[in-house]
Design a protein around this motif. Structure first.
Motif, PDB file in Angstrom:
ATOM      1  N   LYS A  40     100.743  59.914  -4.464  1.00  5.66           N
ATOM      2  CA  LYS A  40     100.644  61.122  -3.638  1.00  5.66           C
ATOM      3  C   LYS A  40      99.491  61.023  -2.649  1.00  5.66           C
ATOM      4  CE  LYS A  40     102.665  64.348  -6.984  1.00  5.66           C
ATOM      5  NZ  LYS A  40     102.406  65.527  -7.860  1.00  5.66           N
ATOM      6  N   LYS A  53      98.261  58.239  -1.357  1.00 10.42           N
ATOM      7  CA  LYS A  53      98.660  57.317  -0.291  1.00 10.42           C
ATOM      8  C   LYS A  53      99.623  57.989   0.679  1.00 10.42           C
ATOM      9  CE  LYS A  53      98.077  52.973  -2.868  1.00 10.42           C
ATOM     10  NZ  LYS A  53      98.772  51.798  -3.441  1.00 10.42           N
ATOM     11  N   SER A  54     100.569  58.759   0.108  1.00 11.87           N
ATOM     12  CA  SER A  54     101.541  59.458   0.963  1.00 11.87           C
ATOM     13  C   SER A  54     100.845  60.467   1.872  1.00 11.87           C
ATOM     14  CB  SER A  54     102.567  60.172   0.080  1.00 11.87           C
ATOM     15  OG  SER A  54     103.460  60.930   0.859  1.00 11.87           O
ATOM     16  N   ARG A  55      99.870  61.193   1.303  1.00  8.42           N
ATOM     17  CA  ARG A  55      99.136  62.171   2.101  1.00  8.42           C
ATOM     18  C   ARG A  55      98.300  61.486   3.182  1.00  8.42           C
ATOM     19  NH1 ARG A  55      96.494  64.225  -1.731  1.00  8.42           N
ATOM     20  NH2 ARG A  55      98.106  65.664  -2.434  1.00  8.42           N
ATOM     21  N   LYS A  83      99.046  58.652   4.607  1.00  4.45           N
ATOM     22  CA  LYS A  83      99.979  58.213   5.651  1.00  4.45           C
ATOM     23  C   LYS A  83     100.354  59.366   6.571  1.00  4.45           C
ATOM     24  CE  LYS A  83     102.358  54.217   3.718  1.00  4.45           C
ATOM     25  NZ  LYS A  83     103.663  53.665   3.276  1.00  4.45           N
ATOM     26  N   GLN A  84     100.588  60.521   5.958  1.00  2.00           N
ATOM     27  CA  GLN A  84     100.937  61.695   6.763  1.00  2.00           C
ATOM     28  C   GLN A  84      99.794  62.079   7.704  1.00  2.00           C
ATOM     29  OE1 GLN A  84     102.040  64.771   4.017  1.00  2.00           O
ATOM     30  NE2 GLN A  84     104.025  63.852   3.519  1.00  2.00           N
ATOM     31  N   ASN A  85      98.565  62.065   7.166  1.00  2.00           N
ATOM     32  CA  ASN A  85      97.401  62.395   8.001  1.00  2.00           C
ATOM     33  C   ASN A  85      97.228  61.388   9.127  1.00  2.00           C
ATOM     34  OD1 ASN A  85      96.808  64.607   6.432  1.00  2.00           O
ATOM     35  ND2 ASN A  85      95.367  63.505   5.116  1.00  2.00           N
ATOM     36  N   GLY A  94      99.597  59.566  10.488  1.00  2.00           N
ATOM     37  CA  GLY A  94     100.661  59.804  11.463  1.00  2.00           C
ATOM     38  C   GLY A  94     100.394  61.018  12.320  1.00  2.00           C
ATOM     39  N   TYR A  95      99.798  62.065  11.681  1.00  3.02           N
ATOM     40  CA  TYR A  95      99.474  63.286  12.426  1.00  3.02           C
ATOM     41  C   TYR A  95      98.430  63.001  13.500  1.00  3.02           C
ATOM     42  CZ  TYR A  95      97.703  67.981  13.336  1.00  3.02           C
ATOM     43  OH  TYR A  95      97.305  69.132  13.949  1.00  3.02           O
ATOM     44  N   ARG A 136      99.713  61.048  16.360  1.00  8.17           N
ATOM     45  CA  ARG A 136     100.587  61.838  17.235  1.00  8.17           C
ATOM     46  C   ARG A 136      99.810  62.856  18.065  1.00  8.17           C
ATOM     47  NH1 ARG A 136     105.768  65.418  15.102  1.00  8.17           N
ATOM     48  NH2 ARG A 136     106.534  66.064  17.164  1.00  8.17           N
TER      49      ARG A 136
END
Length: 328
Positions: A14, A16-18, A20-22, A24-25, A28
């Motif tokens: 979780k 690592k997933s978070r 990655k999301q941060n 990517g955010y 962007r």
């Protein structure tokens, strides 16, 4: 795997997933934050950092060194003592009455006359003449109050003023010493204020009117609605949000006064103080006499807090009536 190991592995997944999301955010939207950073820094330094100065209202400033910051730190705390300056004097009622009364009249005139002029500008068939009148009416907004004070003096001078030399003799009236008779100034000051600022409000309302879709008026014309019916049933309701916003912004400054209007235009005539003395000019004169920066800061903080409360309560009242028209 044991339950404990599975829990640790799940938590790591979780995380690592978070991450990655941060990542990517920020990939962007990071460039937008970078572009926003300079304006945000200016906003913080210009609008919020000076709020620290509000603490001066609770201190008795003593200049113990050449550095104001050091003097501020060395000065003793006096609590609410500086605020007593505004309320312990016999002039407290006069300055409060004048400040609120004049601003209430200013708000009413700016809204009513501003909307009326915007409607007339919009109804003019010749766009060229409409632009000419808009420009002419907007010009006083850019004039300094010092310039306006001399223009007013040219009209009201007791010896060579246009009013006393030209206008009053036409009606067989005796000259008036305008700067020594306070009874005339509750009419003169709203007139001057409206002349200076009405162009600004008229343009704001005109911009809102121009933004209304013409299909509403075409449908109303087909149904036989008169121009007055179109104004009351279409134009006014559709520009109501703009009227409310401008009214709220003015209410927020109802405890503030246009210093130039009350100080320059009246030429700071002491005999007029009964009808021209407001909080801003009173505090200025008190500061000039006493040199107490703490008292002046207390008055400014008091005005700001009252303005905020008035805007908040007015907006709350509007939300009760029409939630869609509220400012926040």
């Amino acid at each position: 795997m044991t339950p404990a190991t599975e829990a640790i592995a799940s938590k790591a997944t979780k995380t690592k997933s978070r991450a990655k999301q941060n990542l990517g955010y920020w990939k962007r939207f990071g460039s937008f934050y970078i572009m926003m950073a300079p304006a945000l820094i200016v906003l913080l330094m210009n609008n919020y950092l000076p709020m620290i100065g509000s603490l001066i209202a609770f201190k008795q400033i003593e200049y113990t060194s050449n550095s104001f910051v050091q003097s501020f730190l060395d000065s003793k705390w006096v609590g609410w003592e500086n605020f007593n300056y505004l309320f312990s004097t016999t002039d407290a009622w006069t300055i409060t009455r004048n400040t609120i009364g004049y601003n209430a009249v200013f708000i009413f005139l700016n809204i009513v006359i501003g909307v009326a002029l915007a409607l007339m500008f919009n109804a003019m068939r010749s766009r060229r003449w409409a632009k000419f009148h808009q420009t002419t009416m907007f010009l006083p907004y850019f004039l300094s109050m010092v310039v306006i004070s001399y223009l007013v003096y040219a009209f009201l001078n007791s010896d060579i003023g246009i009013i006393n030399k030209v206008v009053l003799p036409w009606f067989g009236l005796n000259p008036i010493d305008w700067y020594t008779e306070s009874k005339w100034w509750p009419f003169i000051l709203p007139l001057v204020n409206t002349w200076k600022y009405i162009g600004y409000y008229a343009i704001m309302f005109l911009a809102a009117i121009i933004g209304i879709d013409n299909e509403y008026f075409e449908a109303a014309t087909i149904d036989g609605a008169s121009k007055w019916r179109q104004i009351w049933s279409i134009t006014i309701p559709l520009i109501r949000p703009v009227i409310i916003i401008l009214t709220l912004l003015q209410i927020g400054r109802i405890f503030y006064s246009d210093f130039g209007l009350f100080f320059q235009v009246t030429r700071n005539s002491g005999i007029l103080y009964d009808t021209t003395l407001v909080i801003d000019t009173y505090v200025y004169q008190g500061f000039i006499v006493s040199g107490d920066i703490g008292m002046s800061s207390a008055a400014g903080l008091y005005q700001a807090v009252v303005g905020f409360v008035l805007v908040f309560m007015s907006n709350l009242f509007i939300r009760k009536i029409s939630k869609d028209d509220a400012l926040f």
